[in-house]
Design a protein around this motif. Structure first.
Motif, PDB file in Angstrom:
ATOM      1  N   ASP A 104       0.979  -1.083   0.166  1.00  0.00           N
ATOM      2  CA  ASP A 104      -0.047   0.037   0.176  1.00  0.00           C
ATOM      3  C   ASP A 104       0.684   1.405  -0.021  1.00  0.00           C
ATOM      4  O   ASP A 104       0.237   2.242  -0.748  1.00  0.00           O
ATOM      5  CB  ASP A 104      -0.928   0.220   1.216  1.00  0.00           C
ATOM      6  N   PHE A 105       1.962   1.160   0.491  1.00  0.00           N
ATOM      7  CA  PHE A 105       2.922   2.197   0.693  1.00  0.00           C
ATOM      8  C   PHE A 105       3.916   2.380  -0.406  1.00  0.00           C
ATOM      9  O   PHE A 105       4.431   3.533  -0.864  1.00  0.00           O
ATOM     10  CB  PHE A 105       3.645   2.515   1.860  1.00  0.00           C
ATOM     11  N   LEU A 106       4.208   1.067  -0.978  1.00  0.00           N
ATOM     12  CA  LEU A 106       5.219   1.038  -1.951  1.00  0.00           C
ATOM     13  C   LEU A 106       4.865   1.685  -3.400  1.00  0.00           C
ATOM     14  O   LEU A 106       5.463   2.568  -4.072  1.00  0.00           O
ATOM     15  CB  LEU A 106       5.366  -0.521  -2.465  1.00  0.00           C
ATOM     16  N   TRP A 107       3.617   1.632  -3.929  1.00  0.00           N
ATOM     17  CA  TRP A 107       3.400   1.987  -5.129  1.00  0.00           C
ATOM     18  C   TRP A 107       3.089   3.486  -5.247  1.00  0.00           C
ATOM     19  O   TRP A 107       3.493   4.267  -6.128  1.00  0.00           O
ATOM     20  CB  TRP A 107       1.948   1.160  -5.547  1.00  0.00           C
ATOM     21  N   PRO A 108       2.448   4.114  -4.028  1.00  0.00           N
ATOM     22  CA  PRO A 108       2.561   5.694  -4.292  1.00  0.00           C
ATOM     23  C   PRO A 108       3.909   6.273  -4.237  1.00  0.00           C
ATOM     24  O   PRO A 108       4.065   7.240  -4.719  1.00  0.00           O
ATOM     25  CB  PRO A 108       1.671   6.227  -3.036  1.00  0.00           C
ATOM     26  N   TYR A 109       4.793   5.388  -3.297  1.00  0.00           N
ATOM     27  CA  TYR A 109       6.288   5.845  -3.528  1.00  0.00           C
ATOM     28  C   TYR A 109       6.853   5.768  -4.812  1.00  0.00           C
ATOM     29  O   TYR A 109       7.405   6.752  -5.102  1.00  0.00           O
ATOM     30  CB  TYR A 109       7.028   5.202  -2.380  1.00  0.00           C
ATOM     31  N   TYR A 110       6.675   4.703  -5.549  1.00  0.00           N
ATOM     32  CA  TYR A 110       7.221   4.784  -6.929  1.00  0.00           C
ATOM     33  C   TYR A 110       6.567   5.555  -7.833  1.00  0.00           C
ATOM     34  O   TYR A 110       7.375   6.093  -8.546  1.00  0.00           O
ATOM     35  CB  TYR A 110       6.932   3.150  -7.368  1.00  0.00           C
ATOM     36  N   PHE A 111       5.273   5.848  -7.682  1.00  0.00           N
ATOM     37  CA  PHE A 111       4.741   6.825  -8.567  1.00  0.00           C
ATOM     38  C   PHE A 111       5.145   8.267  -8.480  1.00  0.00           C
ATOM     39  O   PHE A 111       4.942   9.076  -9.158  1.00  0.00           O
ATOM     40  CB  PHE A 111       3.259   6.689  -8.674  1.00  0.00           C
TER      41      PHE A 111
END
Length: 232
Positions: free
Chosen positions: A122-129
């Motif tokens: 849940d935190f990884l994809w907003p960080y990548y984007f």
């Protein structure tokens, strides 16, 4: 009259002889009966001894079979089986009641791995984007993150997103190590339990008292008692 006296004396002598013959007959009968009783007692003792020998032989055979089974029971195999598959070493030791504890521990750790991995995603994809994957340039300072504990989506800063991502990743990886630890602990427990199964619990392990003698230069030979503690 003299003739009567001789006849009377002969009659008395014959009566005495008959009584003695009867006594000797009864004595011989008593001796025969006593011999028969003693022979029966001897036969019964022989039968009892034979039964005891049979019982002892059967007990020895059972004990030898048990010893052979214990010797075949290898603690190394129990550890290897448990390392191959969790709980298999406990099954090899015939301690099936321990298998639910092994699977329960592993299941709890796997549950927490999944728990932290989902929140890490849940935190990884907003960080990548929030970054350009080719140049590494930061695209934004805030992003929306779904918080499962609150069951809502909130806008967080990039620093908070990075902290949350690292937090859940760290605890997820820690639970991976716990899986290895629980698996290894199950193997150690199976090995120790197998050793306890083959441990000698016979009466020879207890200490005993035995008579002993030793020579003393002052008093000569001295008699005493010694304590023997067998160590295997």
């Amino acid at each position: 009259m003299r003739t009567l006296g001789i006849f009377f004396s002969l009659w008395l002598w014959s009566g005495v002889m008959v009584v003695k013959a009867q006594q000797t007959a009864t004595d011989s009968l008593q001796k025969r009966l006593s011999k028969a009783v003693s022979s029966l007692a001897a036969d019964s003792t022989v039968l009892d001894s034979l039964k005891n020998k049979k019982v002892s032989k059967s007990s020895l055979a059972k004990s030898s079979l048990n010893d052979a089974a214990l010797k075949k029971h290898s603690p190394r195999k129990a550890a290897y089986y448990s390392l191959m598959f969790p709980g298999l070493g406990q099954a090899y030791n015939r301690q099936y009641w321990k298998m639910p504890f092994v699977y329960g521990g592993l299941g709890a750790v796997v549950y927490f791995i999944r728990f932290y991995h989902i929140r890490y995603q849940d935190f990884l994809w907003p960080y990548y984007f929030s970054y350009d994957l080719t140049t590494g340039k930061q695209l934004r300072t805030e992003a929306e993150v779904f918080l499962r504990s609150q069951n809502q989506t909130r806008t967080l800063t990039l620093d908070r997103i990075t902290q949350g991502k690292d937090f859940y990743r760290r605890y997820r990886d820690l639970n991976f190590l716990l899986v290895v630890g629980v698996w290894a602990l199950a193997a150690v427990e199976a090995n120790v339990s197998a050793h306890l199964k083959t441990f000698d619990m016979s009466e020879d392990l207890s200490f005993r008292f035995e008579p002993d003698t030793y020579n003393n230069s002052f008093t000569g030979q001295v008699y005493g008692v010694k304590v023997v503690v067998p160590i295997k």
